[in-house]
Design a protein around this motif. Structure first.
Motif, short mmCIF file in Angstrom:
data_model
loop_
_atom_site.label_atom_id
_atom_site.label_comp_id
_atom_site.label_asym_id
_atom_site.label_seq_id
_atom_site.Cartn_x
_atom_site.Cartn_y
_atom_site.Cartn_z
N PRO A 188 49.16 -36.07 18.60
CA PRO A 188 50.29 -36.26 19.52
C PRO A 188 50.63 -35.03 20.35
CG PRO A 188 51.07 -36.01 17.26
CD PRO A 188 49.58 -36.07 17.19
N ILE A 189 51.17 -35.29 21.52
CA ILE A 189 51.65 -34.21 22.41
C ILE A 189 53.10 -33.87 22.05
CG2 ILE A 189 52.10 -33.65 24.84
CD1 ILE A 189 49.32 -34.37 25.00
N ILE A 190 53.85 -34.90 21.67
CA ILE A 190 55.25 -34.68 21.27
C ILE A 190 55.30 -34.62 19.76
CG2 ILE A 190 57.58 -35.67 21.31
CD1 ILE A 190 56.76 -37.09 23.93
N THR A 191 55.87 -33.55 19.22
CA THR A 191 55.89 -33.42 17.76
C THR A 191 57.23 -32.91 17.26
OG1 THR A 191 55.39 -31.25 16.82
CG2 THR A 191 53.75 -32.18 18.23
N GLY A 192 57.41 -33.11 15.95
CA GLY A 192 58.63 -32.62 15.32
C GLY A 192 58.35 -31.38 14.48
N SER A 193 57.10 -30.83 14.54
CA SER A 193 56.79 -29.67 13.70
C SER A 193 56.23 -28.53 14.55
CB SER A 193 55.75 -30.06 12.64
OG SER A 193 54.61 -30.60 13.27
N ASP A 194 56.31 -27.32 14.03
CA ASP A 194 55.82 -26.13 14.74
C ASP A 194 54.62 -25.59 13.97
OD1 ASP A 194 55.30 -23.76 15.96
OD2 ASP A 194 57.26 -22.85 15.60
N CYS A 195 53.41 -25.97 14.41
CA CYS A 195 52.18 -25.64 13.68
C CYS A 195 52.02 -24.15 13.45
CB CYS A 195 50.99 -26.19 14.44
SG CYS A 195 49.40 -25.69 13.77
N GLU A 196 52.18 -23.37 14.51
CA GLU A 196 51.92 -21.94 14.36
C GLU A 196 53.13 -21.18 13.83
OE1 GLU A 196 48.73 -20.58 14.75
OE2 GLU A 196 48.41 -22.73 14.72
N GLY A 197 54.29 -21.87 13.78
CA GLY A 197 55.49 -21.25 13.22
C GLY A 197 56.00 -20.06 14.02
N ALA A 198 55.59 -20.00 15.30
CA ALA A 198 55.99 -18.85 16.12
C ALA A 198 57.22 -19.15 16.96
CB ALA A 198 54.83 -18.42 17.00
N GLY A 199 57.69 -20.40 16.89
CA GLY A 199 58.91 -20.76 17.61
C GLY A 199 58.79 -20.74 19.12
N GLU A 200 57.55 -20.85 19.61
CA GLU A 200 57.35 -20.75 21.07
C GLU A 200 57.21 -22.14 21.67
OE1 GLU A 200 53.87 -18.39 20.67
OE2 GLU A 200 54.96 -16.54 21.09
N MET A 201 58.24 -22.99 21.45
CA MET A 201 58.06 -24.38 21.84
C MET A 201 59.01 -24.84 22.93
SD MET A 201 57.07 -26.09 18.26
CE MET A 201 58.65 -25.81 17.53
N PHE A 202 58.51 -25.78 23.73
CA PHE A 202 59.34 -26.42 24.75
C PHE A 202 60.00 -27.64 24.13
CE2 PHE A 202 56.00 -24.41 27.37
CZ PHE A 202 56.77 -23.78 28.33
N HIS A 203 61.31 -27.77 24.35
CA HIS A 203 62.02 -28.95 23.87
C HIS A 203 61.63 -30.20 24.65
CE1 HIS A 203 65.25 -26.64 21.67
NE2 HIS A 203 65.02 -27.68 20.89
N VAL A 204 61.62 -31.32 23.95
CA VAL A 204 61.51 -32.62 24.62
C VAL A 204 62.80 -33.37 24.29
CG1 VAL A 204 60.29 -34.83 24.68
CG2 VAL A 204 59.00 -32.70 24.40
N THR A 205 63.54 -33.72 25.29
CA THR A 205 64.83 -34.37 25.01
C THR A 205 65.25 -35.28 26.16
OG1 THR A 205 67.17 -33.97 24.49
CG2 THR A 205 66.15 -32.41 26.00
N THR A 206 66.05 -36.28 25.82
CA THR A 206 66.69 -37.09 26.87
C THR A 206 68.21 -36.91 26.81
OG1 THR A 206 66.70 -38.99 25.37
CG2 THR A 206 64.90 -38.89 26.95
N LEU A 207 68.65 -35.92 26.02
CA LEU A 207 70.09 -35.65 25.97
C LEU A 207 70.58 -35.22 27.35
CD1 LEU A 207 70.48 -33.62 22.63
CD2 LEU A 207 71.08 -36.03 23.06
N ASP A 208 71.83 -35.53 27.63
CA ASP A 208 72.43 -35.11 28.90
C ASP A 208 72.74 -33.61 28.81
OD1 ASP A 208 73.92 -34.62 31.10
OD2 ASP A 208 75.51 -36.08 30.65
N LEU A 209 72.00 -32.82 29.55
CA LEU A 209 72.13 -31.37 29.41
C LEU A 209 73.50 -30.86 29.88
CD1 LEU A 209 68.56 -30.10 30.41
CD2 LEU A 209 69.46 -30.62 28.15
N LYS A 210 74.17 -31.68 30.66
CA LYS A 210 75.51 -31.28 31.12
C LYS A 210 76.58 -31.62 30.09
CE LYS A 210 74.55 -32.15 35.98
NZ LYS A 210 73.87 -33.47 35.86
N ASN A 211 76.17 -32.42 29.12
CA ASN A 211 77.16 -32.87 28.14
C ASN A 211 76.47 -33.05 26.79
OD1 ASN A 211 79.46 -33.84 26.98
ND2 ASN A 211 79.27 -35.91 27.84
N ILE A 212 76.11 -31.95 26.19
CA ILE A 212 75.31 -31.98 24.97
C ILE A 212 76.18 -32.35 23.76
CG2 ILE A 212 73.93 -30.54 23.40
CD1 ILE A 212 73.02 -29.00 25.90
#
Ligand code: 4AD
Ligand code: MG
Length: 462
Positions: free
Chosen positions: A159-183
Motif C-alpha cells: 500500500p501507498i497509504i499506511t498506518g505504520s512508520d517502517c523506518e521509524g524516522a518520523g519523516e512522513m507525510f500525513h494523509v487526511t481528509t480532516l478540515d485543516l481550518k477546523n481540526i
C-alpha cells in the motif's frame, strides 16, 4: 498509411518505399530551394533527415515549420546523399500538426543549463539528454521486472497509504481528509483522528518492506516496485521526497545470500543497460560524463568489497583526511565517508555490514554482541548509498523488546509481530533507490534530472 517510427526507418533497408513519419522538428536549415528538417519522434536519440524540395510546397507552410513544431511527412525513403545518415526522407506531403512560436519556444538554442531545463520539465523530454535518460529509465524498470520474474520472485503491490512508520524516522507525510481550518480535538488537546477518513492517523508510505515481509513469509520470494515518500528536509543532489524503490524480500536468506542477490541484481541491470541502451549511453558518455561506459564496465567486472561497519570506521579514522562530519564508532556514516571508501580507498563498490543497532531500524536482526545488527549498505562511486537492507529479526521476543526499547507504536504493528508468532523463518531483504540507480547508469549528477517530475522541499511544480 500507418506511421513508421524513426528508429525503424534508420535501420531499414527498404529504400524506395513510401513511408509516413511523424515527429517534432529539432532543426530546419537550407535555402529558398531546398530545406533539411531534422525530425525526432522519441523512438531513438537519432533524428531522421527530411529533404523538402521547396517548389513542391506552399511557402507559408514551410515558414511555419520551425524548431519545436510537430509534423507528419509522407515521402520516399531514399539513400542519403549527405553525410551522417544512411537514409533520409524525400518529402511529398507535409501536414503541420502544431506550430511552435519561434519567439517563445523555450528550447530554441542548444546547451541550456540543467536548472533551466528543470524549470521547463514539461518540455525537457524533447532534448537529447532527457530523451536518453528517460528511455534508459524505462529500460531499467523493464529489466527489474524481467530479472525477478525470471528468478521466480512475485511482484507484490504494497500500500501507498499506511498506518505504520517502517523506518521509524518520523519523516512522513500525513494523509487526511480532516478540515485543516477546523481540526477536531480530543479533551486532551490532541487531534481526534477517529473522525478522519480511515478513523486513525495515516501517512504516505516510506517503504513497502513491512508488508513485503508478510508476502515473503508465504510466497517465498517477492519484490515491490513503487513510489515511496519521505518528508525529510534534505536539499541534496541525491534526495527526493517522492522516489521509487525496489524492495525484494526473501524467506530463508541470510545476510550473505542477501548480499549475493544485491550484487547479482545491480550487475544484471548494468549489463542490461550496456546491451540494450547503447546509443543513449554513448551519447551520455560523450556529452554528460566522459568515462561513463568505462565506469559501468568496471563495476560489472569487479567483485564488490564486503566488510563490517567497524572495519570501515577504522579505515576512516586512520586516514589523514579532514572530515566535515566527525567519524567514530556509533555515528552514522555521511556521504563524504561513504564516497571516500568507494572512490578513493577501495576504488570499487563496497558493501558494509553489521552497523550499530542505534543507527538502524527496529526490524534488523540483532547480533550476539548485543551492539550490532545484520544490516548491509551497498555503496557506489559517485552516489554513496544505493541500497540499504538487512537480515530481519525473526525472533518474536527480541523483536518485541526492540520495538519497546525504541518506543515504536507496538499496537499498530500487531500484524507484523504475528508473522513471528506463526511459523517465523529467517529472512532478508533490501531496498534499491531507483533514481540513484538511474543516476549511476546515466552519469547525470542531480537526482532531479532522472525522474520526470521531481518532488523536493518547496517544489511540487507540474
Ligand atoms: O536505506 P533505506 O531507508 O531502506 C529502507 O527503506 C528499507 N525499508 C529497505 C529494505 O530493506 N527493504 O532506503 C533504501 C534506498 C537507499 O539505499 C537509497 O538508495 C534510496 O532508497 N533512498 C532514497 N532515494 C532518493 N531520495 C531519498 N530521499 C531516499 N531515501 C532513500
Ligand atoms: Mg539507508
Amino acid at each position: 498509411m500507418k506511421r513508421t517510427k524513426i528508429k525503424e526507418l534508420l535501420t531499414s533497408t527498404k529504400t524506395g518505399s513510401e513511408i509516413l513519419v511523424k515527429g517534432w522538428v529539432r532543426t530546419k536549415r537550407g535555402n529558398r530551394n531546398i530545406a533539411f528538417i531534422a525530425l525526432n519522434d522519441g523512438s531513438t536519440i537519432n533524428n531522421i533527415q527530411v529533404v523538402v524540395d521547396a517548389v513542391k510546397f506552399d511557402e507559408n507552410l514551410l515558414k511555419d515549420i520551425t524548431t519545436g513544431s510537430c509534423i507528419a511527412v509522407k515521402g520516399k525513403l531514399v539513400e542519403s546523399q549527405g553525410q551522417g545518415q544512411h537514409v533520409e526522407v524525400d518529402a511529398s506531403e507535409i501536414e503541420l500538426y502544431g506550430k511552435s512560436d519561434a519567439e517563445s519556444y523555450p528550447l530554441q538554442k542548444k546547451g541550456h543549463s540543467m536548472e533551466f531545463l528543470r524549470e521547463n520539465a514539461h518540455l525537457r523530454f524533447r532534448t537529447n539528454t532527457f530523451g536518453a535518460v528517460f528511455r534508459i529509465r524505462h529500460a531499467m524498470a523493464y529489466a527489474i521486472h524481467k530479472y525477478f520474474n525470471d528468478k521466480g520472485f512475485y511482484y507484490l503491490h504494497t500500500p501507498i497509504i499506511t498506518g505504520s512508520d517502517c523506518e521509524g524516522a518520523g519523516e512522513m507525510f500525513h494523509v487526511t481528509t480532516l478540515d485543516l481550518k477546523n481540526i477536531p480535538r480530543n479533551d486532551d488537546g490532541n487531534i481526534d483522528f477517529k473522525t478522519d477518513f480511515y478513523g486513525k492517523e495515516t501517512h504516505l508510505t516510506v517503504s513497502g518492506q513491512l508488508e513485503g515481509e508478510l508476502g515473503a513469509l508465504a510466497l517465498g520470494e517477492i519484490y515491490t516496485f513503487g513510489p515511496t515518500f519521505r518528508a525529510e528536509n534534505s536539499n541534496t543532489p541525491r534526495h527526493l521526497s517522492e522516489f521509487w524503490m525496489i524492495e525484494p524480500e526473501m524467506a530463508f536468506y541470510n545476510l550473505d545470500d542477501n548480499m549475493d542477490l544485491a550484487e547479482e541484481f545491480v550487475k544484471y541491470l548494468i549489463k542490461y543497460a550496456l546491451e540494450n541502451c547503447r546509443e543513449d549511453l554513448e551519447f551520455l558518455n560523450n556529452m554528460i560524463e566522459k568515462g561513463l561506459l568505462e565506469r559501468l564496465n568496471f563495476v560489472l567486472n569487479n567483485e564488490f568489497i564486503r566488510m563490517t561497519y567497524t572495519e570501515a570506521v577504522s579505515i576512516l579514522t586512520g586516514s589523514s583526511r579532514k572530515w566535515e562530519y566527525p567519524v567514530g564508532w556509533g555515528r552514522d556514516l555521511q556521504a563524504e565517508h561513504e564516497r571516500y571508501l568507494v572512490e578513493e580507498h577501495f576504488k570499487r563498490p563496497v558493501i558494509l555490514t553489521d552497523y550499530p543497532k542505534e543507527i538502524k531500524a527496529f526490524y534488523m536482526k540483532q547480533n550476539d554482541d548485543g551492539k550490532t545488527v545484520r544490516a548491509m549498505d551497498v555503496l557506489f562511486p559517485g552516489i554513496g548509498e544505493i541500497i540499504g537492507g538487512s537480515q530481519r529479526e525473526e525472533n518474536y521476543d527480541k523483536l518485541l523488546s526492540r520495538i519497546r526499547e525504541m518506543k515504536m507504536p507496538e499496537k499498530d504493528l500487531w500484524w507484523y509481530l504475528d508473522t513471528r508468532k506463526f511459523g517465523t523463518a529467517p529472512h532478508s531483504g533490501f531496498g534499491l533507490g531507483f533514481e540513484r540507480l538511474i543516476l549511476f547508469v546515466t552519469g547525470m549528477s542531480n537526482i532531479r534530472d532522472v525522474i520526470p517530475f521531481p518532488r523536493t522541499p518547496k517544489n511540487a511544480e507540474f
